[in-house]
Design a protein around this motif. Sequence first.
Motif, PDB file in Angstrom:
ATOM      1  N   GLN A   1       0.825  -1.207   0.000  1.00 26.47           N
ATOM      2  CA  GLN A   1       0.000   0.000   0.000  1.00 26.47           C
ATOM      3  C   GLN A   1       0.863   1.263   0.000  1.00 26.47           C
ATOM      4  O   GLN A   1       0.544   2.244  -0.675  1.00 26.47           O
ATOM      5  N   ASN A   2       1.957   1.249   0.757  1.00 25.34           N
ATOM      6  CA  ASN A   2       2.826   2.428   0.811  1.00 25.34           C
ATOM      7  C   ASN A   2       3.462   2.718  -0.547  1.00 25.34           C
ATOM      8  O   ASN A   2       3.569   3.878  -0.960  1.00 25.34           O
ATOM      9  N   LYS A   3       3.889   1.677  -1.242  1.00 20.13           N
ATOM     10  CA  LYS A   3       4.493   1.867  -2.561  1.00 20.13           C
ATOM     11  C   LYS A   3       3.479   2.432  -3.554  1.00 20.13           C
ATOM     12  O   LYS A   3       3.782   3.360  -4.314  1.00 20.13           O
ATOM     13  N   ARG A   4       2.277   1.875  -3.542  1.00 19.35           N
ATOM     14  CA  ARG A   4       1.227   2.390  -4.442  1.00 19.35           C
ATOM     15  C   ARG A   4       0.899   3.838  -4.113  1.00 19.35           C
ATOM     16  O   ARG A   4       0.748   4.677  -5.002  1.00 19.35           O
ATOM     17  N   ASP A   5       0.808   4.129  -2.821  1.00 17.85           N
ATOM     18  CA  ASP A   5       0.432   5.474  -2.370  1.00 17.85           C
ATOM     19  C   ASP A   5       1.444   6.514  -2.847  1.00 17.85           C
ATOM     20  O   ASP A   5       1.072   7.543  -3.433  1.00 17.85           O
TER      21      ASP A   5
END
Length: 436
Positions: free
Chosen positions: A168-172
């Motif tokens: 999720q952090n990478k996508r965000d």
Amino acid sequence: MSLSLVSNAHLDESSTKIRSKPVPWEGYQRAELVTSEELALIKRVDRQPRAKVESIHLSDGQTYALLYLRLLKKLQRVDTMQCLLVLIADALLDHDERIPLFARAAQSDPDLPYAPLIRTLEAQDDFVQLKSAQILTVLLSSESTPLQHQHLQPFLKVLASLVQSQSQNKRDVAVQCLESLLARPECRRAVWAIPGVLAGFVEILLHKPGPQMSYQVIFCIWLLSFEQDVAEQINKKYDIIPLLITVAQAAVKEKVIRVIIATFSNLITKAPSENLPAMLVAQLLPFSKNLSTRKWSDEDILEDVQYVRDELERNFESLTTYDEYMSELASGHLSWTPVHESDAFWRENASRLNDRDHEQLKTLIGLLGSDDPVVLAVAVHDLGQYVKHYERGKRIITDLGGKARAMELMTHPDPDVRYHALLSVQELVSHPWSAV
């Protein structure tokens, strides 16, 4: 562009921990990786209070911009890269006027500022990769001239992989970076040439993210829709129109609906013939009529909704029944609309599927490979209707592989697909062979 425009709680928390971690600067000097002058400069800011570091940046900003980038270029230990990236980000945070200090580093070394940051994008450490992406976005977005291919291309390829990540952090972070970069025309064209970015956007939306992520992803798609090539091809390649309608129908935030309608407005303005039929098939007209009756805090929404509705109505009035069928066929979203079960429609139009070297018939047979049981049932039903009303169609369908596929569908897990496959195969088998 402010560093805060690419914000992430995980990066902020990790940065706080990294600020207090020791780095073996003296060891680097003993190994002759750092000069005594560089050591003296870095020790002045290493693990020092924010106010003291700010004061140093204020008086010696250019010196420190160059120092951080030079050290990042030659030191590759993860903890050291983490520390240097935090120092760079802290120097830029709330200080857009310092961005040129980093850009001017190119005067001392042509590899700076971008080469070290692009290299750190490939690091195995998530923090290093994402912090580099955040800083690169700030620097690239602030350039006054078109971005150079060797700086932009490797960065966009990394962003494409991050957008498709399970993290999720990478996508965000990746979506926020793209949201900033796509304001630039050269970035829009470059992103369109990398399929992974759009595929990642679609995947994110299919998994029903929260309102903020939905908005940011669709904002990126809206920016892309200003490019003519994108407007002409995006729905054909990514089936984006029905997906955006589904998101809009479920949206609770006005801004999500606003950016979707603005995207539709762009698609209609730039490529009406490529998008209006698909919008009609996806039932955007009744939805836009519904939207036009709502109260909106932003008047621009109503203007865009009105434009989309008017264009759809004008297009709908000029559609023949066969045009409607072709639009549905082209969209790949077959459903049990009245034309499929109308004997009068098939009597009049079955032979038209042969036009342009059987183009529409080939499209119909192609849909026999769909994963959607409704599409499969309707497509195999239509194949039977074609044979029933065009007696020479049996040989053509056999030659195009349609008969073999219809027979396979007789054992499909879905009972509706099996039923319509059986009826179609009966038509295919019972009709006599005729000369073409």
